[in-house]
Design a protein around this motif. Sequence first.
Motif, PDB file in Angstrom:
ATOM      1  N   HIS A 101      11.517  21.301 -20.521  1.00  0.00           N
ATOM      2  CA  HIS A 101      11.001  22.040 -19.220  1.00  0.00           C
ATOM      3  C   HIS A 101      11.446  21.589 -17.989  1.00  0.00           C
ATOM      4  O   HIS A 101      11.008  22.137 -17.048  1.00  0.00           O
ATOM      5  N   ILE A 102      12.416  20.749 -17.896  1.00  0.00           N
ATOM      6  CA  ILE A 102      12.728  19.861 -16.458  1.00  0.00           C
ATOM      7  C   ILE A 102      13.451  20.998 -15.847  1.00  0.00           C
ATOM      8  O   ILE A 102      13.263  21.189 -14.520  1.00  0.00           O
ATOM      9  N   GLY A 103      14.213  21.946 -16.494  1.00  0.00           N
ATOM     10  CA  GLY A 103      15.120  22.888 -15.692  1.00  0.00           C
ATOM     11  C   GLY A 103      13.940  24.230 -15.305  1.00  0.00           C
ATOM     12  O   GLY A 103      14.764  25.139 -14.820  1.00  0.00           O
ATOM     13  N   LYS A 104      12.815  24.081 -15.638  1.00  0.00           N
ATOM     14  CA  LYS A 104      12.051  25.240 -15.797  1.00  0.00           C
ATOM     15  C   LYS A 104      11.059  24.999 -14.433  1.00  0.00           C
ATOM     16  O   LYS A 104      10.180  25.795 -14.342  1.00  0.00           O
ATOM     17  N   ILE A 105      11.362  24.194 -13.671  1.00  0.00           N
ATOM     18  CA  ILE A 105      10.397  23.738 -12.426  1.00  0.00           C
ATOM     19  C   ILE A 105      11.125  24.443 -11.271  1.00  0.00           C
ATOM     20  O   ILE A 105      12.435  24.189 -10.976  1.00  0.00           O
ATOM     21  N   ASP A 106      10.685  25.246 -10.426  1.00  0.00           N
ATOM     22  CA  ASP A 106      11.103  25.946  -9.376  1.00  0.00           C
ATOM     23  C   ASP A 106      11.532  25.205  -8.278  1.00  0.00           C
ATOM     24  O   ASP A 106      12.395  25.307  -7.469  1.00  0.00           O
ATOM     25  N   GLU A 107      10.673  24.050  -7.947  1.00  0.00           N
ATOM     26  CA  GLU A 107      10.847  23.349  -6.776  1.00  0.00           C
ATOM     27  C   GLU A 107      12.187  22.439  -6.779  1.00  0.00           C
ATOM     28  O   GLU A 107      12.090  21.357  -7.844  1.00  0.00           O
ATOM     29  N   ASP A 108      12.806  22.602  -5.952  1.00  0.00           N
ATOM     30  CA  ASP A 108      14.193  21.570  -5.926  1.00  0.00           C
ATOM     31  C   ASP A 108      13.664  19.997  -5.911  1.00  0.00           C
ATOM     32  O   ASP A 108      14.413  18.975  -6.694  1.00  0.00           O
ATOM     33  N   LEU A 109      12.800  19.732  -4.836  1.00  0.00           N
ATOM     34  CA  LEU A 109      12.355  18.420  -4.869  1.00  0.00           C
ATOM     35  C   LEU A 109      11.783  17.793  -5.964  1.00  0.00           C
ATOM     36  O   LEU A 109      11.920  16.502  -6.277  1.00  0.00           O
ATOM     37  N   THR A 110      11.026  18.539  -6.615  1.00  0.00           N
ATOM     38  CA  THR A 110      10.182  18.021  -7.782  1.00  0.00           C
ATOM     39  C   THR A 110      11.082  17.829  -8.850  1.00  0.00           C
ATOM     40  O   THR A 110      11.328  16.603  -9.516  1.00  0.00           O
ATOM     41  N   ARG A 111      12.232  18.599  -9.174  1.00  0.00           N
ATOM     42  CA  ARG A 111      13.105  18.267 -10.255  1.00  0.00           C
ATOM     43  C   ARG A 111      14.237  16.989  -9.733  1.00  0.00           C
ATOM     44  O   ARG A 111      14.143  16.327 -10.547  1.00  0.00           O
ATOM     45  N   SER A 112      14.476  16.840  -8.628  1.00  0.00           N
ATOM     46  CA  SER A 112      15.124  15.596  -8.082  1.00  0.00           C
ATOM     47  C   SER A 112      14.283  14.567  -8.185  1.00  0.00           C
ATOM     48  O   SER A 112      15.040  13.650  -8.623  1.00  0.00           O
TER      49      SER A 112
ATOM     50  N   PRO B 162       0.922  -1.337   0.058  1.00  0.00           N
ATOM     51  CA  PRO B 162      -0.178   0.040  -0.056  1.00  0.00           C
ATOM     52  C   PRO B 162       0.984   1.322  -0.016  1.00  0.00           C
ATOM     53  O   PRO B 162       1.960   1.329   0.505  1.00  0.00           O
ATOM     54  N   HIS B 163       0.502   2.263  -0.742  1.00  0.00           N
ATOM     55  CA  HIS B 163       1.188   3.572  -0.765  1.00  0.00           C
ATOM     56  C   HIS B 163       0.073   4.675  -0.466  1.00  0.00           C
ATOM     57  O   HIS B 163      -1.120   4.814  -0.981  1.00  0.00           O
ATOM     58  N   ARG B 164       0.695   5.561   0.317  1.00  0.00           N
ATOM     59  CA  ARG B 164      -0.108   6.913   0.311  1.00  0.00           C
ATOM     60  C   ARG B 164       0.898   8.036  -0.353  1.00  0.00           C
ATOM     61  O   ARG B 164       2.074   8.299  -0.132  1.00  0.00           O
ATOM     62  N   LEU B 165       0.141   8.617  -1.503  1.00  0.00           N
ATOM     63  CA  LEU B 165       1.029   9.402  -2.384  1.00  0.00           C
ATOM     64  C   LEU B 165       0.102  10.413  -2.882  1.00  0.00           C
ATOM     65  O   LEU B 165      -0.925  10.296  -2.797  1.00  0.00           O
ATOM     66  N   ALA B 166       0.885  11.332  -3.713  1.00  0.00           N
ATOM     67  CA  ALA B 166       0.069  12.299  -4.397  1.00  0.00           C
ATOM     68  C   ALA B 166       0.442  12.193  -5.910  1.00  0.00           C
ATOM     69  O   ALA B 166       1.198  11.737  -6.507  1.00  0.00           O
ATOM     70  N   VAL B 167      -0.733  12.756  -6.655  1.00  0.00           N
ATOM     71  CA  VAL B 167      -0.542  12.540  -8.039  1.00  0.00           C
ATOM     72  C   VAL B 167      -0.791  14.380  -8.640  1.00  0.00           C
ATOM     73  O   VAL B 167      -1.745  14.912  -8.098  1.00  0.00           O
ATOM     74  N   GLY B 168       0.280  14.814  -9.233  1.00  0.00           N
ATOM     75  CA  GLY B 168       0.246  16.035  -9.633  1.00  0.00           C
ATOM     76  C   GLY B 168       0.310  16.412 -10.948  1.00  0.00           C
ATOM     77  O   GLY B 168       0.538  15.409 -11.925  1.00  0.00           O
ATOM     78  N   LEU B 169      -0.626  17.476 -11.241  1.00  0.00           N
ATOM     79  CA  LEU B 169      -0.627  17.861 -12.712  1.00  0.00           C
ATOM     80  C   LEU B 169       0.130  19.301 -12.972  1.00  0.00           C
ATOM     81  O   LEU B 169       0.019  20.203 -12.191  1.00  0.00           O
ATOM     82  N   PHE B 170       1.072  19.203 -13.831  1.00  0.00           N
ATOM     83  CA  PHE B 170       1.846  20.514 -14.150  1.00  0.00           C
ATOM     84  C   PHE B 170       1.482  20.747 -15.660  1.00  0.00           C
ATOM     85  O   PHE B 170       1.438  20.224 -16.596  1.00  0.00           O
ATOM     86  N   ASP B 171       1.535  22.195 -15.554  1.00  0.00           N
ATOM     87  CA  ASP B 171       1.241  23.009 -17.076  1.00  0.00           C
ATOM     88  C   ASP B 171       2.517  23.815 -17.342  1.00  0.00           C
ATOM     89  O   ASP B 171       2.973  24.601 -16.456  1.00  0.00           O
ATOM     90  N   ILE B 172       2.779  24.051 -18.478  1.00  0.00           N
ATOM     91  CA  ILE B 172       3.717  25.111 -19.064  1.00  0.00           C
ATOM     92  C   ILE B 172       2.853  26.489 -19.079  1.00  0.00           C
ATOM     93  O   ILE B 172       2.142  26.556 -19.734  1.00  0.00           O
ATOM     94  N   LYS B 173       3.577  27.362 -18.440  1.00  0.00           N
ATOM     95  CA  LYS B 173       3.121  28.506 -18.239  1.00  0.00           C
ATOM     96  C   LYS B 173       4.259  29.621 -18.607  1.00  0.00           C
ATOM     97  O   LYS B 173       4.996  29.834 -17.794  1.00  0.00           O
ATOM     98  N   GLY B 174       4.202  30.280 -19.705  1.00  0.00           N
ATOM     99  CA  GLY B 174       5.349  30.906 -20.470  1.00  0.00           C
ATOM    100  C   GLY B 174       6.460  30.089 -20.335  1.00  0.00           C
ATOM    101  O   GLY B 174       6.310  29.105 -21.050  1.00  0.00           O
TER     102      GLY B 174
ATOM    103  N   ARG C 120      -0.408  22.545 -11.113  1.00  0.00           N
ATOM    104  CA  ARG C 120      -1.802  23.155 -11.283  1.00  0.00           C
ATOM    105  C   ARG C 120      -2.733  22.584 -10.180  1.00  0.00           C
ATOM    106  O   ARG C 120      -3.562  23.166  -9.396  1.00  0.00           O
ATOM    107  N   GLU C 121      -2.480  21.248 -10.041  1.00  0.00           N
ATOM    108  CA  GLU C 121      -3.128  20.499  -9.018  1.00  0.00           C
ATOM    109  C   GLU C 121      -2.460  19.360  -8.533  1.00  0.00           C
ATOM    110  O   GLU C 121      -1.639  18.572  -9.190  1.00  0.00           O
ATOM    111  N   SER C 122      -2.784  18.902  -7.224  1.00  0.00           N
ATOM    112  CA  SER C 122      -2.013  17.708  -6.698  1.00  0.00           C
ATOM    113  C   SER C 122      -3.024  17.028  -5.735  1.00  0.00           C
ATOM    114  O   SER C 122      -3.684  17.871  -4.800  1.00  0.00           O
ATOM    115  N   VAL C 123      -3.356  15.863  -5.852  1.00  0.00           N
ATOM    116  CA  VAL C 123      -4.266  14.983  -5.073  1.00  0.00           C
ATOM    117  C   VAL C 123      -3.675  14.260  -4.254  1.00  0.00           C
ATOM    118  O   VAL C 123      -2.952  13.197  -4.752  1.00  0.00           O
TER     119      VAL C 123
END
Length: 292
Positions: free
Chosen positions: A99-110, A30-42, A48-51
């Motif tokens: 766009h992997i380098g265009k994500i501001d969050e270090d954790l997400t990129r890692s 079993p896992h407790r996790l989040a699923v995120g949606l990311f959009d290119i903005k500029g 955009r959303e994470s559940v």
Amino acid sequence: ELEVKENKYSKINILQSAPSIPAGSKELRPHRLAVGLFDIKGEKLVRRESVEMDVAGVSTSVEGLLGETEADLLLINDKDMSYAKVRLDERSISTLKTHIGKIDEDLTRSLLWAIIWDMLRDAELSATDFIEILLSGIEAETNISVVTQLGVQLHTAVESYANPKNRDSLREKASTKILSILKSAKAGGDFQLQFTRVFASLAAKEDAPKLQSILNGELSGLVLDLDMRWLLTNSVVERGALGIADLDAELAKDNSLSAKLSHALGIAALPTVEAKNAAWHKITKEDMTSAF
């Protein structure tokens, strides 16, 4: 498992399989996790959303995202809440190429770096795609440990995982990009040092004069200590622009055990059949413990 109708998600199922080790395992955790949606903005790739949800069994529907507009990146285990092997869909992989380098969050990129490396090693992502993603994002990294690891992975992807037919072109592409980053790196900083090491490991034969210029002290701010001199010297030797006399001259400046090992490595790196045969004989026939 994804289905998109009229640009909206009609099905998002997380499929879980048992680990390959130990062999024959059928255990699903079993896992407790989040699923995120990311959009290119500029120029940015933004969440955009994470559940958050619980994942159990072979298939789990991500009900909270059904009806959402298809994202440029869909990330399972967003925010790194669980330990899991994650795979990316084709659209997400395409997005990371620019766009992997265009994500501001270090954790997400890692997290994404870890995912694509794992996909490459499992032969679920081509070396060509991995290299393209890495080269698009490595310059944006601000953590020297991440850059160091990516440099090692880049070399491995080119020299070990790439199709031999593509290796020369990929090496040229990678070394050109790394040299460009190196030239703009802060003089005397850790990033300049690390990108020099990456460039030395990837440089094409035609790059030997550029390596030689760095060895000659023409890269402002770079500290040419003994380790760096040996790294650059052996890199130039490997590309056929220096020879035994040059290796002997370096050894005369530094007669330590590590220098002797570097000298031996340089001799083995000479691009001649005789050098390779001699290195093979030394490894297989001689007592290496007393060679120095």
